[in-house]
Design a protein around this motif. Sequence first.
Motif, short mmCIF file in Angstrom:
data_model
loop_
_atom_site.label_atom_id
_atom_site.label_comp_id
_atom_site.label_asym_id
_atom_site.label_seq_id
_atom_site.Cartn_x
_atom_site.Cartn_y
_atom_site.Cartn_z
N GLY A 94 -6.01 -29.04 25.57
CA GLY A 94 -5.63 -28.23 26.72
C GLY A 94 -5.66 -26.74 26.45
N GLY A 95 -5.66 -25.99 27.55
CA GLY A 95 -5.72 -24.53 27.46
C GLY A 95 -4.48 -23.93 26.82
N SER A 138 -8.27 -29.19 32.92
CA SER A 138 -7.13 -29.74 33.68
C SER A 138 -7.29 -29.57 35.18
CB SER A 138 -5.84 -29.05 33.23
OG SER A 138 -5.52 -29.42 31.93
N HIS A 160 2.35 -18.45 28.40
CA HIS A 160 1.84 -17.39 27.52
C HIS A 160 3.02 -16.61 26.93
CE1 HIS A 160 -2.52 -17.18 29.35
NE2 HIS A 160 -2.27 -18.29 28.68
N ILE A 171 -5.84 -13.11 32.69
CA ILE A 171 -6.12 -14.42 33.29
C ILE A 171 -6.81 -14.17 34.63
CG2 ILE A 171 -5.14 -16.58 34.13
CD1 ILE A 171 -2.52 -15.88 32.71
#
Length: 389
Positions: free
Chosen positions: A96-97, A231, A125, A166
């Motif tokens: 996953g990220g 995802s 984050h 992002i």
Amino acid sequence: MRPVRRIGDVQAPIIPIVGDLIRRHPGTISLGQGIVSYGPPAEALAVLARFPRSLEDHRYGPVEGDADLVNALRRKLAAENGIDVGAERRIVVTAGGNMAFVNAVLATTDPGDEVILQSPFYFNHDMAIVMTGCRMVPVGTDENYQLRPEAIRAAITPRTRAVVTISPNNPSGAVYPEEALREVNRLCAEHGIYHVHDEAYEYFTYDGVRHFSPGSIAGSEPHTISLFSLSKTYGMAGWRIGYMVIPEDLFEAVNKIQDTNLICPTIVSQAVALAAVDAGPGYCRSKVAALEAVRSLVLAAFASIADICTVPKPDGAFYCLVDVHAPIDPLALVERLVAEHGVAAIPGTAFGLSDGCHLRVSYGALDRESVEEGIARLVRGLRAIVGGR
Ligand SMILES: Cc1ncc(COP(=O)(O)O)c(C=O)c1O
């Protein structure tokens, strides 16, 4: 036992807190968690009928991911993102990220170093940076949640190791224009720091707005880390597959981190991921077309209560960030919305918004009718709690 500061300083995960509220009020419509309404493509699930392919499928695989998947991602990155993964770069498949981000922070920092996030930020984050013993430095975005490169420049100190962006953004839905991302990437090159760019929502853009990958910039190879996730794009959140593109000289560090933490991404998930990537972006884009209509109805509903809240137009992801014009604690507001009006959203405090009252509304997980009903409840609830016409 002695309390552990490293974890004690990390904010509490907000999704389970709101999830618990929802469970205590059955029938609540959740505009909370950032998930999509669909699962993986049928071609990807068809792989399961042929699994396991051999005894090898039960054993450890390569730390950086299955070679066929890495090669498919290399082709995808070249064709779709303009990112050429040659000798100066590596692809690492992760669980996953989020894991890709933790890998990036661990590989590029020492305890006490600073990492710049754009505020409002993605809570995981923030949590990863604090958990790794680093200092999270928030830099405010503008009134449309867009980047402020000069403010980022002003926040850089000798301890800064990375700037994180992002786009499309969680929580604001903002999509950063190519020029702004080029400026941030240039800034990082000038200061000898990393540009970590999270592209988990790369296919989710609306109104013809284009997604740009800073990893495609000529000369960005040594200082750019690009993070991706299957995802949302392929409806595979539970399969836990993401990937990162890193400069070659970070590979040894990321390899150590991932070997310790994961050993290798789950083999069956990688097999499904390979077939999903082969199915291509058209799968997600067809879902985005349907989401566009849902987004329009969400924005129209907020426009009808413009006297009590402001929502800068989001061009991507499936979020909007609502600025509620009332001196009310956002978690208290969410509690009342759930208990009294049967609708949930995420309080802005989780994203670092400590001034005013903000709510993140996610419309990706629901069918059109449920979103329509959820938004109607939210509008009624905000009117009842906050006031106005
Ligand atoms: C910006 C961003 N990055 C990463 C993730 C986590 O993705 P994954 O499920 O691949 O860990 C999310 C999930 O909401 C996200 O919003």
